[in-house]
Structures are given as C-alpha cells and as structure tokens.
Motif scaffolding. Sequence first.
Motif, PDB file in Angstrom:
ATOM      1  N   GLN A 130      73.805  32.650  25.790  1.00 25.15           N
ATOM      2  CA  GLN A 130      72.906  32.508  25.826  1.00 25.15           C
ATOM      3  C   GLN A 130      72.368  31.685  24.235  1.00 25.15           C
ATOM      4  O   GLN A 130      71.651  31.845  23.655  1.00 25.15           O
ATOM      5  CB  GLN A 130      71.435  33.386  25.472  1.00 25.15           C
ATOM      6  CG  GLN A 130      71.423  33.977  27.155  1.00 25.15           C
ATOM      7  CD  GLN A 130      70.614  34.979  27.076  1.00 25.15           C
ATOM      8  OE1 GLN A 130      69.337  35.330  26.262  1.00 25.15           O
ATOM      9  NE2 GLN A 130      70.405  35.555  28.386  1.00 25.15           N
ATOM     10  N   ARG A 131      74.188  31.795  23.550  1.00 23.81           N
ATOM     11  CA  ARG A 131      73.737  31.273  22.098  1.00 23.81           C
ATOM     12  C   ARG A 131      73.396  30.319  21.567  1.00 23.81           C
ATOM     13  O   ARG A 131      72.695  30.010  20.699  1.00 23.81           O
ATOM     14  CB  ARG A 131      75.846  31.943  21.552  1.00 23.81           C
ATOM     15  CG  ARG A 131      75.407  31.438  20.373  1.00 23.81           C
ATOM     16  CD  ARG A 131      77.374  31.834  19.896  1.00 23.81           C
ATOM     17  NE  ARG A 131      77.462  33.258  20.748  1.00 23.81           N
ATOM     18  CZ  ARG A 131      78.736  33.659  20.960  1.00 23.81           C
ATOM     19  NH1 ARG A 131      79.676  32.915  21.878  1.00 23.81           N
ATOM     20  NH2 ARG A 131      78.640  34.617  21.650  1.00 23.81           N
ATOM     21  N   GLY A 132      73.977  29.512  22.547  1.00 21.49           N
ATOM     22  CA  GLY A 132      73.413  27.722  21.536  1.00 21.49           C
ATOM     23  C   GLY A 132      72.065  28.022  22.392  1.00 21.49           C
ATOM     24  O   GLY A 132      70.777  27.132  21.181  1.00 21.49           O
ATOM     25  N   LYS A 133      71.034  28.691  23.049  1.00 21.22           N
ATOM     26  CA  LYS A 133      69.610  28.820  23.101  1.00 21.22           C
ATOM     27  C   LYS A 133      68.656  29.401  21.689  1.00 21.22           C
ATOM     28  O   LYS A 133      68.778  28.714  21.566  1.00 21.22           O
ATOM     29  CB  LYS A 133      69.256  29.456  24.453  1.00 21.22           C
ATOM     30  CG  LYS A 133      67.952  29.428  24.654  1.00 21.22           C
ATOM     31  CD  LYS A 133      67.797  29.750  26.170  1.00 21.22           C
ATOM     32  CE  LYS A 133      65.708  29.465  25.960  1.00 21.22           C
ATOM     33  NZ  LYS A 133      65.147  30.708  27.111  1.00 21.22           N
ATOM     34  N   VAL A 134      69.768  30.162  21.661  1.00 22.08           N
ATOM     35  CA  VAL A 134      69.376  31.851  20.258  1.00 22.08           C
ATOM     36  C   VAL A 134      69.632  30.357  19.136  1.00 22.08           C
ATOM     37  O   VAL A 134      68.643  30.581  18.458  1.00 22.08           O
ATOM     38  CB  VAL A 134      70.131  32.824  20.099  1.00 22.08           C
ATOM     39  CG1 VAL A 134      69.475  33.481  18.672  1.00 22.08           C
ATOM     40  CG2 VAL A 134      69.353  33.317  21.565  1.00 22.08           C
ATOM     41  N   LEU A 135      70.598  30.143  19.015  1.00 20.56           N
ATOM     42  CA  LEU A 135      70.697  29.410  17.468  1.00 20.56           C
ATOM     43  C   LEU A 135      69.789  28.042  17.599  1.00 20.56           C
ATOM     44  O   LEU A 135      69.540  27.844  16.806  1.00 20.56           O
ATOM     45  CB  LEU A 135      72.341  28.273  17.218  1.00 20.56           C
ATOM     46  CG  LEU A 135      73.127  29.849  16.987  1.00 20.56           C
ATOM     47  CD1 LEU A 135      74.984  29.499  17.774  1.00 20.56           C
ATOM     48  CD2 LEU A 135      73.015  30.186  15.990  1.00 20.56           C
ATOM     49  N   GLY A 136      69.415  27.505  18.780  1.00 17.90           N
ATOM     50  CA  GLY A 136      68.615  26.459  18.553  1.00 17.90           C
ATOM     51  C   GLY A 136      67.297  26.165  18.199  1.00 17.90           C
ATOM     52  O   GLY A 136      66.745  25.722  17.536  1.00 17.90           O
ATOM     53  N   GLY A 267      69.612  22.541  21.998  1.00 21.69           N
ATOM     54  CA  GLY A 267      71.052  23.769  22.317  1.00 21.69           C
ATOM     55  C   GLY A 267      70.921  24.451  23.723  1.00 21.69           C
ATOM     56  O   GLY A 267      72.529  24.634  25.080  1.00 21.69           O
ATOM     57  N   ASN A 268      69.714  24.390  24.971  1.00 19.77           N
ATOM     58  CA  ASN A 268      70.400  23.579  26.515  1.00 19.77           C
ATOM     59  C   ASN A 268      71.212  23.386  26.465  1.00 19.77           C
ATOM     60  O   ASN A 268      72.676  23.039  27.500  1.00 19.77           O
ATOM     61  CB  ASN A 268      69.126  24.405  27.354  1.00 19.77           C
ATOM     62  CG  ASN A 268      68.379  25.765  27.060  1.00 19.77           C
ATOM     63  OD1 ASN A 268      68.873  26.456  26.522  1.00 19.77           O
ATOM     64  ND2 ASN A 268      66.873  24.994  27.423  1.00 19.77           N
ATOM     65  N   SER A 274      79.468  19.013  26.969  1.00 19.58           N
ATOM     66  CA  SER A 274      79.628  19.508  26.103  1.00 19.58           C
ATOM     67  C   SER A 274      78.998  18.787  24.767  1.00 19.58           C
ATOM     68  O   SER A 274      78.318  17.968  25.015  1.00 19.58           O
ATOM     69  CB  SER A 274      81.359  17.994  25.971  1.00 19.58           C
ATOM     70  OG  SER A 274      81.625  18.044  24.882  1.00 19.58           O
ATOM     71  N   PRO A 275      79.547  20.370  23.159  1.00 21.68           N
ATOM     72  CA  PRO A 275      79.385  19.449  22.352  1.00 21.68           C
ATOM     73  C   PRO A 275      79.284  18.798  21.241  1.00 21.68           C
ATOM     74  O   PRO A 275      78.391  17.274  20.989  1.00 21.68           O
ATOM     75  CB  PRO A 275      78.933  20.910  20.964  1.00 21.68           C
ATOM     76  CG  PRO A 275      80.544  21.126  22.238  1.00 21.68           C
ATOM     77  CD  PRO A 275      80.394  21.248  23.481  1.00 21.68           C
ATOM     78  N   ARG A 276      80.374  17.499  22.276  1.00 26.11           N
ATOM     79  CA  ARG A 276      80.476  16.424  21.770  1.00 26.11           C
ATOM     80  C   ARG A 276      79.554  15.020  22.216  1.00 26.11           C
ATOM     81  O   ARG A 276      79.509  14.422  20.968  1.00 26.11           O
ATOM     82  CB  ARG A 276      82.378  15.793  22.106  1.00 26.11           C
ATOM     83  CG  ARG A 276      82.801  14.743  21.807  1.00 26.11           C
ATOM     84  CD  ARG A 276      84.343  14.393  22.097  1.00 26.11           C
ATOM     85  NE  ARG A 276      83.974  12.921  21.579  1.00 26.11           N
ATOM     86  CZ  ARG A 276      84.856  13.070  20.836  1.00 26.11           C
ATOM     87  NH1 ARG A 276      85.376  13.743  19.899  1.00 26.11           N
ATOM     88  NH2 ARG A 276      85.365  11.623  20.494  1.00 26.11           N
ATOM     89  N   GLN A 318      72.884  19.503  13.915  1.00 25.50           N
ATOM     90  CA  GLN A 318      73.049  20.895  13.229  1.00 25.50           C
ATOM     91  C   GLN A 318      73.049  22.153  14.036  1.00 25.50           C
ATOM     92  O   GLN A 318      73.901  22.218  14.109  1.00 25.50           O
ATOM     93  CB  GLN A 318      72.099  21.270  12.455  1.00 25.50           C
ATOM     94  CG  GLN A 318      71.753  22.282  12.056  1.00 25.50           C
ATOM     95  CD  GLN A 318      72.517  22.741  11.158  1.00 25.50           C
ATOM     96  OE1 GLN A 318      73.266  22.053  10.321  1.00 25.50           O
ATOM     97  NE2 GLN A 318      71.777  23.962   9.982  1.00 25.50           N
ATOM     98  N   VAL A 319      72.340  21.712  15.454  1.00 28.08           N
ATOM     99  CA  VAL A 319      72.399  22.265  16.513  1.00 28.08           C
ATOM    100  C   VAL A 319      73.870  22.303  17.129  1.00 28.08           C
ATOM    101  O   VAL A 319      74.843  23.800  17.457  1.00 28.08           O
ATOM    102  CB  VAL A 319      71.006  22.691  17.968  1.00 28.08           C
ATOM    103  CG1 VAL A 319      71.555  23.586  19.000  1.00 28.08           C
ATOM    104  CG2 VAL A 319      69.993  22.333  16.818  1.00 28.08           C
ATOM    105  N   SER A 320      74.340  21.141  17.134  1.00 30.81           N
ATOM    106  CA  SER A 320      75.759  20.936  17.722  1.00 30.81           C
ATOM    107  C   SER A 320      76.765  21.456  17.487  1.00 30.81           C
ATOM    108  O   SER A 320      77.500  22.327  17.713  1.00 30.81           O
ATOM    109  CB  SER A 320      76.082  19.346  18.186  1.00 30.81           C
ATOM    110  OG  SER A 320      74.972  19.143  19.005  1.00 30.81           O
TER     111      SER A 320
END
Length: 394
Positions: A130-136, A267-268, A274-276, A318-320
């Motif tokens: 869930q890290r991407g979602k939380v950071l988003g 974030g999701n 891929s964040p790329r 920023q989120v990626s």
Amino acid sequence: MNTQATLSKKTVLLMAVVTGVIVANLNFIQPIENLIAADFNLSKAAVGTLAMVTQLGYAFGLLLIVPLGDIFDRYHLIQFMMILSIGSLLLAFWAPTAGVFAVATALVGVTSVAPQIIIPYAGYLAPALQRGKVLGIVLSGLLTGILLSRSFSGLLGSIMPWQDIYLLAAGIDLVFLLIVHAKLPKDERGHQALSYLKVIGMLPKLFTSQRELRGSAINGFCLFGMSNVLWSTLAFYLADTYHLGSSVAGLLGLLGIAGVLAAPMIGNLVDQRSPRLTVGLGMVFSGVAFVIFWLIGHWMMGLIVGIILLDLGTQFSQVSNQAIVQSLNRQQSSRNNSVFMFSYFLGGSMGTLSATWAWGHAGWTGVCGVAMVFLFLALLGHWLIGEPQKLAQD
C-alpha cells in the motif's frame, strides 16, 4: 511494529494535511512578487531572486536537516522544525527592509522541511503493498498546500498588506503544531546510534551507488524546475499580457486541483505498473503544457489548459519518484529522501532563476524555451538511467 494499526486512515489524512500546511510557506512569495517589489523598490529580477533564495534555503534544509530523521525520533523532530518555521514566518512578517526579508525568506525555506521528514515516515509505516497509495495521499496533501498557498497569498495580497500573510501563516502553523503533538504516532525506533557527520557524509555515496535514486533525483530536478519556470513568471505574464494582478495568479493556482485528485490514482498505478511509465507520463504532460503556453498562452483558455497539464505532470513525477525512493533501504529512507528532495528543490530554484532571467531578456518565448531545456535534460536522464527495478515488496 504493527504498521497496519499505527498508520490508520486518520493518521494518513493528518500527515497529508500537515504536509500541505507546512509546505505552503515556501510558495507565498510567488503570487505577490509584484507587491514585494513595489514595497521594497526592487526590480522584477531582484524579487525573483528572493523567491529563488526561499527554494535554495529549502534545498539546503533538505540536505542538512532531513537526514536527521534517520538518527532522531521523528515525532519530536517534526515538531521542533515546525517551531523554527513559525519563528521564521514571524521574522518575514516583521522584516523592515529587503535585506532582512531576504534573510527571513531563506530561513523560511530552511525550516520548512518537516514535510520531507513526514513523507519517509509515512513510507516507513505503510505496508509495502500500500506504500504507493499512502504516499499518493500524503503527496496530494503536499500539492494541495502548494496550490492553496498561491491562492491564499494571491487573494489576501489584494485585500491586505502582504506582510500579514506571513503572520496569519504563523498562526495556522501553531494550531497544527498542537494537533501534531497530540495525534501524530510516536516513532518507536527512538534515537539511532549514528553520527550526524557520518550520515551527511554518506549522502554522495547513496546518490552514486543507487541507480534508481539517481534517476529519480534527475527527473525531479528537471520536472520541478519546469513547474517553477511557470509559477515564478506567471504574475509578470498576467500583468504584461492580461493586465491582471496577484489575485488572478492565486486563482489560477487552484487549477492544479486536477493533480491533487489524480494523486491516489497515480499511486495505485505505480503499485500496479512500472514507475517508469508514470514518470514518462509526467514528462509528456509537462512538455505538452509548455507547447500550449508558447503557442496559445496569450488566450486565457490556453493558459488554463496548460496549467492543468503542467500540474498533472508534476504530480506524476513526484508520486512516482517518491514511490521509487521510499522502496529503497527503509533504514536510510530519510537520507534517500534528502538526496532526492535536495535535487528536486535545487531544480526548482534553478527554474526560478533561469525563468526570471529569460523573462527579462526574451519575454514569454524565452521562458518557454528554458522549460524545453529542462524537458530535454529530463528525457536524456530518463534514457540514460534506464528501467528502475521492481519496487520492493517488503
């Protein structure tokens, strides 16, 4: 540590709001540059330098203070930095001369780094999947603070002395300091047995030894530089082309709400793909925005569409990049974030400086040209660094 229990939805929301409130301090100056220039009898280039000083101060705060999050209890460190930030805002309110205000605005930058202690703390507490979602969500708070700060400053600057904006901001920060003291989770890691000088000395090695961190730092430098190319000259462009004042510059800042709403979705997408891909989308949106500014920025609709795209591009980046950085070694998350955000705001300050110079020498066309240079460097870095590894699922 039971991160699921520690990082409740209310806690994530609190982190997002506090992050936005504090980061707002950095951007009050942008919509009111004309007012400050008139009050202190400064040229547009000089007042643009003051805005750059704020961002440079923030960059060096990121470099020298944020790594303390890997040494000290982050619960107390966040509050300590908020107290220093309040003092800097009060100095900016009182400043009787341009020189004193320059010192104050540099200190506002240096002391407003609590959000960059909160962000890795949220990444540390968040479950990996869930890290991407939380950071988003937390980063949407960051972007909201940036957007509303411009509107807050621009609108209030049209109805009251610009100095009062800093006084009001100090009062708001004080209220949130009390909330943070009562509600923010305690840092269970406590004090870490690390030397400050050793921690600072490790920063160059972290940059050179981690390809993913290098890629994020370069991309953040370029895309935030592009964002500040616009926001550091928008007030001048509005006055010159549309004969409009600071209140309109502030209202246009609200258009970035599209980026705020998109942050959890971004974030999701980072978690699932891929964040790329999402970093690439950020470059596409930002590049198209400046093509629109150059071709049809003299029409208000063109300006509006371009601002929406630019803020979306900044948020994708920023989120990626934060998801990439926070997926690296969790025990050095503050140091990794320090390297990334130092580069990010160094790019922002360079965007401000180069854009105000270009405005004075080549007008709006020069400003858009500077943005294209930043985009070229972002694309070059994206190609040279290559594909980041799959985000850690620890």
